[in-house]
Every structure is written in C-alpha cells, then in structure tokens.
Design a protein around this motif. Structure first.
Motif, PDB file in Angstrom:
ATOM      1  N   UNK A 109     -15.309  32.061  -1.620  1.00  0.00           N
ATOM      2  CA  UNK A 109     -16.504  31.825  -0.819  1.00  0.00           C
ATOM      3  C   UNK A 109     -17.733  32.267  -1.603  1.00  0.00           C
ATOM      4  N   UNK A 110     -17.622  33.453  -2.175  1.00  0.00           N
ATOM      5  CA  UNK A 110     -18.712  33.994  -2.969  1.00  0.00           C
ATOM      6  C   UNK A 110     -18.571  33.444  -4.382  1.00  0.00           C
ATOM      7  N   UNK A 111     -19.518  32.639  -4.794  1.00  0.00           N
ATOM      8  CA  UNK A 111     -19.379  32.045  -6.135  1.00  0.00           C
ATOM      9  C   UNK A 111     -20.719  31.772  -6.777  1.00  0.00           C
ATOM     10  N   UNK A 112     -20.672  31.454  -8.049  1.00  0.00           N
ATOM     11  CA  UNK A 112     -21.882  31.202  -8.823  1.00  0.00           C
ATOM     12  C   UNK A 112     -22.472  29.829  -8.481  1.00  0.00           C
ATOM     13  N   UNK A 113     -23.714  29.681  -8.875  1.00  0.00           N
ATOM     14  CA  UNK A 113     -24.359  28.372  -8.801  1.00  0.00           C
ATOM     15  C   UNK A 113     -23.490  27.342  -9.519  1.00  0.00           C
ATOM     16  N   UNK A 114     -23.498  26.149  -9.000  1.00  0.00           N
ATOM     17  CA  UNK A 114     -22.794  25.077  -9.686  1.00  0.00           C
ATOM     18  C   UNK A 114     -21.312  25.021  -9.376  1.00  0.00           C
ATOM     19  N   UNK A 115     -20.818  26.011  -8.579  1.00  0.00           N
ATOM     20  CA  UNK A 115     -19.386  26.037  -8.272  1.00  0.00           C
ATOM     21  C   UNK A 115     -19.096  25.448  -6.883  1.00  0.00           C
ATOM     22  N   UNK A 116     -20.125  24.974  -6.190  1.00  0.00           N
ATOM     23  CA  UNK A 116     -19.910  24.424  -4.846  1.00  0.00           C
ATOM     24  C   UNK A 116     -19.160  23.093  -4.888  1.00  0.00           C
ATOM     25  N   UNK A 117     -18.345  22.900  -3.871  1.00  0.00           N
ATOM     26  CA  UNK A 117     -17.642  21.623  -3.699  1.00  0.00           C
ATOM     27  C   UNK A 117     -16.741  21.249  -4.872  1.00  0.00           C
ATOM     28  N   UNK A 118     -16.219  22.248  -5.521  1.00  0.00           N
ATOM     29  CA  UNK A 118     -15.263  21.968  -6.592  1.00  0.00           C
ATOM     30  C   UNK A 118     -13.883  22.408  -6.110  1.00  0.00           C
ATOM     31  N   UNK A 119     -12.913  21.524  -6.270  1.00  0.00           N
ATOM     32  CA  UNK A 119     -11.527  21.851  -5.899  1.00  0.00           C
ATOM     33  C   UNK A 119     -10.890  22.558  -7.093  1.00  0.00           C
ATOM     34  N   UNK A 120     -10.419  23.782  -6.859  1.00  0.00           N
ATOM     35  CA  UNK A 120      -9.873  24.589  -7.958  1.00  0.00           C
ATOM     36  C   UNK A 120      -8.352  24.662  -7.863  1.00  0.00           C
ATOM     37  N   UNK A 121      -7.679  24.081  -8.838  1.00  0.00           N
ATOM     38  CA  UNK A 121      -6.220  24.075  -8.845  1.00  0.00           C
ATOM     39  C   UNK A 121      -5.698  25.089  -9.870  1.00  0.00           C
ATOM     40  N   UNK A 122      -4.529  25.626  -9.576  1.00  0.00           N
ATOM     41  CA  UNK A 122      -3.861  26.524 -10.511  1.00  0.00           C
ATOM     42  C   UNK A 122      -2.848  25.682 -11.283  1.00  0.00           C
ATOM     43  N   UNK A 123      -2.966  25.691 -12.592  1.00  0.00           N
ATOM     44  CA  UNK A 123      -2.111  24.852 -13.430  1.00  0.00           C
ATOM     45  C   UNK A 123      -1.352  25.717 -14.436  1.00  0.00           C
ATOM     46  N   UNK A 124      -0.036  25.587 -14.409  1.00  0.00           N
ATOM     47  CA  UNK A 124       0.814  26.309 -15.349  1.00  0.00           C
ATOM     48  C   UNK A 124       1.093  25.411 -16.560  1.00  0.00           C
ATOM     49  N   UNK A 125       0.663  25.826 -17.755  1.00  0.00           N
ATOM     50  CA  UNK A 125       1.046  25.036 -18.935  1.00  0.00           C
ATOM     51  C   UNK A 125       2.574  25.019 -19.047  1.00  0.00           C
ATOM     52  N   UNK A 126       3.133  23.843 -19.301  1.00  0.00           N
ATOM     53  CA  UNK A 126       4.591  23.722 -19.475  1.00  0.00           C
ATOM     54  C   UNK A 126       4.856  22.857 -20.703  1.00  0.00           C
ATOM     55  N   UNK A 127       6.063  22.987 -21.266  1.00  0.00           N
ATOM     56  CA  UNK A 127       6.421  22.058 -22.342  1.00  0.00           C
ATOM     57  C   UNK A 127       7.025  20.815 -21.673  1.00  0.00           C
ATOM     58  N   UNK A 128       7.440  19.840 -22.467  1.00  0.00           N
ATOM     59  CA  UNK A 128       7.909  18.585 -21.884  1.00  0.00           C
ATOM     60  C   UNK A 128       9.311  18.686 -21.296  1.00  0.00           C
ATOM     61  N   UNK A 129       9.931  19.847 -21.426  1.00  0.00           N
ATOM     62  CA  UNK A 129      11.191  20.106 -20.757  1.00  0.00           C
ATOM     63  C   UNK A 129      10.937  20.883 -19.466  1.00  0.00           C
ATOM     64  N   UNK A 130       9.677  21.199 -19.206  1.00  0.00           N
ATOM     65  CA  UNK A 130       9.317  21.861 -17.966  1.00  0.00           C
ATOM     66  C   UNK A 130       9.260  23.374 -18.009  1.00  0.00           C
ATOM     67  N   UNK A 131       9.419  23.965 -19.173  1.00  0.00           N
ATOM     68  CA  UNK A 131       9.376  25.427 -19.271  1.00  0.00           C
ATOM     69  C   UNK A 131       7.937  25.933 -19.380  1.00  0.00           C
ATOM     70  N   UNK A 132       7.656  26.991 -18.637  1.00  0.00           N
ATOM     71  CA  UNK A 132       6.318  27.602 -18.650  1.00  0.00           C
ATOM     72  C   UNK A 132       5.967  28.072 -20.055  1.00  0.00           C
ATOM     73  N   UNK A 133       4.694  27.870 -20.416  1.00  0.00           N
ATOM     74  CA  UNK A 133       4.179  28.235 -21.736  1.00  0.00           C
ATOM     75  C   UNK A 133       2.881  29.020 -21.546  1.00  0.00           C
ATOM     76  N   UNK A 134       2.968  30.332 -21.547  1.00  0.00           N
ATOM     77  CA  UNK A 134       1.750  31.127 -21.413  1.00  0.00           C
ATOM     78  C   UNK A 134       1.232  31.199 -19.987  1.00  0.00           C
ATOM     79  N   UNK A 135       0.002  31.679 -19.853  1.00  0.00           N
ATOM     80  CA  UNK A 135      -0.571  31.986 -18.542  1.00  0.00           C
ATOM     81  C   UNK A 135      -1.156  30.762 -17.845  1.00  0.00           C
TER      82      UNK A 135
END
Lengths: 97, 97, 97, 97, 97
Positions: free
Chosen positions: B13-39
């Motif tokens: 709710x509390x955010x910087x200018x320019x951050x309104x109306x942006x949909x923020x998704x959490x994305x896990x980097x994965x390799x092409x076999x589906x294994x997580x790679x880093x944060x």
C-alpha cells in the motif's frame, strides 16, 4: 560480455510491446574448456546463431543500444559468433602467479 | 533475460511514486528442467501472467524501457509468457564438449 | 526488484554530492519464508520503512529514476512496504515440476 | 570496476552492428594474490592490454560511455593497465575486525 | 549500495579516456560484523576515504551520475564514509522469523 554456447530456443505468443519478431535463443555460459558456468540466459539473436555455436553475449542496457530510441525491453543479445579463441592460461590457472 | 516460473504475488500500500497500478508477481528463476536457480525476483506484469506459468523476465534499465520518460523505478518485468521451448542440450551438459 | 527485511540504518557525514538528506536503510534480502539470501544492501528510503518491515527494493539505474535529472548517485531504493504476499509454491519447490 | 588478468583473445567474423574493429580480450577476474574469482569476461581493449597483464575492467553501461551516441553494444571494457597496487589487508582478512 | 572496507589503492599509467585524475581505491565488501563478502571492487574516491575506513559504494550507471555528460567509464564510486550504523538483527538472523 560473456562466452556461451547456444543450447536452444524459446517461444512466447503473449508478450510485451517491443518483443515482436525477435528470435530468442537460450545460451549457456561456458568457460573456454566448454564447462557450464552458472545459469542459462535468454538472448535476442539477429545474426543467425545456431544451436551448438559459441557466441558472445552482451547484457544489460548495452544490449538495447542497437534498437536506439525504440521501446525494446531486452537485456541480453548475441553480439558475435565466435570463430576462434586463444586463451593461454587455464581460467583456474591462478597457480602460475 | 532469464526463464522463470510465476510463484505468487506481493502487495504494497505504501509505495514510491510511479509504483501505482502495477501488478507485482513473484518469479522463481528455473532451468528448463524446472529446478530453481537462485533467489526469486519481484517483477511487474502487464501481460496477464498467472501463477504456475513460465515466463521470460527482463531486468535492469531495459525493464523500464516501456515506460518511456515516466518515473517508474522498476528493475524487472515479465516480457513474455513461454508457450514452448526447444533446448537440445542439458544445461549442465558440458561433458559433451 | 527483490524482497527484503529492513535490519538497520547507516550514517555518513562525509559523502558525495547528491547524497544529502537521504535516509539510508540496511536491507537484508530474504525469501518468503524469512531466510536470508545473500548480502545486505544499503537502500534509500523515502516512504518511511522501519526496522523489521518487509520491503521491495529496486536496484541499479531504475533506483535513480525518481530523482530525474538530479545528480544522485544511488543504486538501490525502497519502492514499496509489503502488506501481504501470496506465494503458492515454496521457492525451492522444483520437485513439483 | 574489477581487477583481472588478461588470459587471451577471441575472434568473431559474424557480429552485430557496432562490433567492428574492436579488440576483444578474455579477462579472468583475480584477487590481489592472483587467485581466480568467478568466470572470465570478454572485454573491449583500446589501450593495448596484452596477455598476462593486470587490468581494470569496467562493466555495464559505463563501459559504453566512451562511444558516446554510437550504437556499440558492449558491456565490458579495459579502462586501465595496472602498474602497481598497495593492498594492506588480505581480502579475506576479516579476522582483524 | 553496499557496505565495504577500504583495503588499498591501485595505480594505472596506461588508461582510457576519462580515467585521468581519479583516485582508485580497493574496497572489500563486508557485512556489519566485518566479515568479507565476495570479491573486492575498485571504486573511484573523491571524498577522501582512507585505508581501513568503512564506506558506502554505489555501482553501475549511478556511479557515473556525478560526472554528468562527461565520458567517464567508471562503474563504482565511494559515495559515503560511514560514521556509524545501527543494525538490530544479525544478517544471518533468519531464525527470528
């Protein structure tokens, strides 16, 4: 830039503005002995890099430099296909110090 | 760009200018076999990426390219939803060199 | 962007141009289970993030976007204070592929 | 910038616009005791760095700064050849805290 | 930005345009307990940081912000000398979640 091997392609129908008509290759960073180094990167290719070829990848804002003022949100590009290299010291060759 | 899997959303709710109306998704980097790679990375999505989908993420200044001169302080964006990929070599397949 | 926890503040009297009147918070990147991920980052905060709060951090040139043409040499900024998140898959949950 | 050792060169005939007439050196990041640190980088050299020399490498958009408005998609450049250094604490010398 | 300890200096006679009259310090990233975190960085210092001092380093394009339109190819700068910090949670303190 980093040195990598083209290991495939990826396709997306649903995409952002500026992503049309871009060929997206999957590039595995490798050392000069061919060993994988870290995670694969998806890079735009406009110079005909094929699977198995060794390439030079530029990342970040410089990868967008060739698109000038156009709104192309890419952060990695194939900037060269490697013909040959001459690396005199093994990359882990710190023992020669 | 990197390949990742959408694993969720985050709200502020509390955010910087320019951050309104942006949909923020959490994305896990994965390799092409589906294994997580880093944060996991928090990326803006404007193309309707849903949880479980595989996406292409662009980072850094290029992620801001589509907002032109607007003051939008984002550094990661979903630029494509992956339909298919063709990766011929396992990412850790340096043994074939 | 990355997800982090505010763990403190840092003060500097001797500093570069453009660094005046900036509140500098120490933010530890964490995963959504609260585990530390890598090294802490020093980020500018203008939205009142307090110690213990979970925040969204933007890095690199995008962190400077809100300062427009001003010569502010910062490379990390708190762009949101997280109210809630919905992450359906454990970040290391590649086994479900 | 990072400190590295020039370990070779790489050549590409097929390359992107803006990559002509650039000398591409392979630089291994090393610590001040000469031990390799992470993966090698391909950097543009215009100041005559030779194999075995110790250099300072700048990365990202700053590496393009010297090409001004030209469309040169490089993300790493040799910005100095090191004559000498004076590093008083071993890099892993956190025990002296 | 990251927190680091100045551990030395480096000199280069042969260097790129824009690198003249810049004081180059070697900075080891450390956590707030003083332990080294990753590789040392070479950063420009204009505020008088001395060996042993704790500093705040900004990286990437933001490090060039203070040089305005000048062609200075640097990617790291000392932006503050730390007087004090107040970090309430150990950086690896994820157990308190």
């Amino acid at each position: 830039m980093f040195y990598g091997k083209v290991i495939g392609s990826v396709w997306a129908t649903q995409k952002e503005e500026g992503m049309d008509n871009l060929k997206l290759m999957v590039v595995q960073p490798v050392d000069f002995a061919g060993h994988a180094q870290g995670s694969a990167v998806i890079a735009v290719d406009r110079i005909g890099a094929g699977v198995g070829e060794r390439v030079i990848i530029s990342r970040g804002s410089p990868a967008r430099a060739l698109f000038g003022g156009k709104n192309v949100p890419i952060d990695a590009m194939v900037v060269g296909i490697v013909d040959s290299f001459d690396v005199v010291t093994p990359q882990d060759g710190s023992e020669d110090e």
